[in-house]
Design a protein around this motif. Structure first.
Motif, short mmCIF file in Angstrom:
data_model
loop_
_atom_site.label_atom_id
_atom_site.label_comp_id
_atom_site.label_asym_id
_atom_site.label_seq_id
_atom_site.Cartn_x
_atom_site.Cartn_y
_atom_site.Cartn_z
N TYR A 49 2.27 8.65 41.94
CA TYR A 49 2.97 9.89 42.28
C TYR A 49 4.46 9.61 42.37
CZ TYR A 49 -1.23 12.50 43.66
OH TYR A 49 -2.42 13.17 43.67
N GLU A 50 5.23 10.45 41.68
CA GLU A 50 6.69 10.37 41.75
C GLU A 50 7.18 11.68 42.35
OE1 GLU A 50 8.41 9.35 37.98
OE2 GLU A 50 10.24 10.49 38.36
N ALA A 51 8.21 11.62 43.18
CA ALA A 51 8.71 12.85 43.81
C ALA A 51 10.21 12.95 43.66
CB ALA A 51 8.35 12.85 45.30
N HIS A 81 2.39 14.39 52.11
CA HIS A 81 2.03 14.02 50.74
C HIS A 81 2.41 12.57 50.50
CE1 HIS A 81 1.20 14.30 46.51
NE2 HIS A 81 0.90 15.59 46.62
N ALA A 92 -4.22 11.53 49.04
CA ALA A 92 -2.96 11.88 48.40
C ALA A 92 -2.20 12.94 49.19
CB ALA A 92 -3.23 12.40 46.98
N ILE A 122 6.53 17.16 42.77
CA ILE A 122 5.81 15.89 42.80
C ILE A 122 5.05 15.81 41.48
CG2 ILE A 122 3.98 14.57 43.93
CD1 ILE A 122 4.76 16.00 46.55
N TRP A 123 5.06 14.60 40.88
CA TRP A 123 4.43 14.42 39.57
C TRP A 123 3.41 13.29 39.65
CZ3 TRP A 123 9.59 15.26 40.40
CH2 TRP A 123 10.10 16.46 39.90
N LYS A 124 2.26 13.55 39.01
CA LYS A 124 1.15 12.60 39.05
C LYS A 124 0.92 12.02 37.67
CE LYS A 124 -2.79 14.67 39.87
NZ LYS A 124 -3.82 15.27 40.72
N LYS A 125 0.90 10.70 37.59
CA LYS A 125 0.56 10.03 36.34
C LYS A 125 -0.78 9.35 36.54
CE LYS A 125 2.89 7.49 32.73
NZ LYS A 125 3.96 6.54 32.39
N PHE B 8 13.00 13.50 36.16
CA PHE B 8 11.80 13.01 36.83
C PHE B 8 10.61 13.06 35.87
CE2 PHE B 8 14.59 14.67 40.08
CZ PHE B 8 14.61 13.62 40.98
N GLY B 9 9.61 12.23 36.19
CA GLY B 9 8.33 12.28 35.51
C GLY B 9 8.48 12.15 34.00
N ARG B 12 11.97 12.20 32.52
CA ARG B 12 12.67 10.92 32.65
C ARG B 12 12.24 9.97 31.54
NH1 ARG B 12 10.57 6.81 34.84
NH2 ARG B 12 9.11 8.00 36.12
N PRO B 76 6.50 20.13 34.36
CA PRO B 76 5.36 20.72 35.10
C PRO B 76 4.97 19.83 36.29
CG PRO B 76 4.95 20.83 32.75
CD PRO B 76 6.19 20.00 32.93
N VAL B 77 4.94 20.43 37.47
CA VAL B 77 4.62 19.64 38.67
C VAL B 77 3.11 19.43 38.75
CG1 VAL B 77 6.69 20.39 39.91
CG2 VAL B 77 4.55 21.69 40.17
N SER B 78 2.69 18.38 39.42
CA SER B 78 1.26 18.06 39.51
C SER B 78 0.94 17.34 40.81
CB SER B 78 0.84 17.23 38.29
OG SER B 78 1.75 16.15 38.09
N GLY B 79 1.54 17.81 41.90
CA GLY B 79 1.22 17.25 43.21
C GLY B 79 -0.14 17.75 43.69
N GLY B 80 -0.52 17.28 44.86
CA GLY B 80 -1.79 17.69 45.47
C GLY B 80 -2.91 16.75 45.10
#
Lengths: 139, 80
Positions: A49-51, A81, A92, A122-125, B8-9, B12, B76-80
């Motif tokens: 996770y990157e924020a 988070h 998470a 927030i970005w999830k890889k 970001f993400g 980047r 596109p954000v992907s938190g949670g």
């Protein structure tokens, strides 16, 4: 009454629950998001996770404030988070809310996690045995 | 004017660096900045969405940008 955090350390779920306890609450509702072992049919090895920290914290607070505006009976709200590297089963995200009665606690908790997923930076890889993908990046 | 843009993400990774300095017309809009960046980095146009943030808020398409603004590209954000 609103507590927001973004952390690279493991989230203390018990502490998060305790943080919304209050004598006026007859209900505490929580959502705990954990790392699943599969995604779109592929075995997941780990997540990163990157924020964008300052905007994520600002937007998280706005989401919590919107929930309080919509459900004024909300007593306390905590949203925490994780960022950094997570493995299968790791926590998470935790959303915890307290309200006098249960119906509003379910509604507010769901609103917060659903809106978080739409707006918070927030970005999830996802990392698999044979590659990696930024989730939702491409159609 | 010279803008400093945080990345970001996936954005980047496409640009290959965590921030970008770009020289653009005074009063450039958020949408105008995106058009310039799409021309320089065509892979940005393949994303599901790409927003511009100004001072920690999502910017409207026609919002004018300023040199002292904190500007970021938001894939596109992907938190949670």
């Amino acid at each position: 009454m609103i507590h927001i955090d973004l952390t690279d350390q493991p989230i203390g779920v018990a502490d998060a629950l305790r943080s919304v306890e209050t004598d006026g609450a007859g209900a505490i509702n929580t959502f705990i998001g954990t790392v699943r072992n599969r995604s779109t049919g592929r075995a997941v090895v780990r997540l990163e996770y990157e924020a964008y920290d300052s905007m994520a914290l600002h937007q998280l607070r706005k989401v919590a404030e919107q929930a309080v505006a919509q459900w004024p009976m909300l007593q306390k709200v905590t949203v925490i988070h994780r960022k950094g590297t997570l493995h299968i089963g790791d926590v998470a995200v935790v959303v915890a809310v307290s309200t006098p009665h249960r119906a509003e606690s379910f509604a507010a908790c769901q609103y917060i996690i659903d809106t978080l997923k739409q707006v918070v930076t927030i970005w999830k890889k996802e990392f698999y045995e044979d590659g990696d993908v930024w989730v939702a990046a491409h159609p | 004017m010279r803008l400093n843009i945080a990345l970001f993400g996936v954005a980047r990774e496409i640009v290959g660096q965590p921030s970008l300095e770009i020289e653009t017309a005074a009063g450039q809009s958020a949408q105008g900045l995106l058009s310039e960046l799409h021309a320089r980095y065509p892979a940005l146009a393949t994303l599901s969405s790409l927003a511009v943030a100004v001072n920690n808020e999502y910017a409207a398409d026609d919002a004018p940008l300023h040199e002292r603004d904190e500007i970021a590209l938001i894939p596109p954000v992907s938190g949670g």
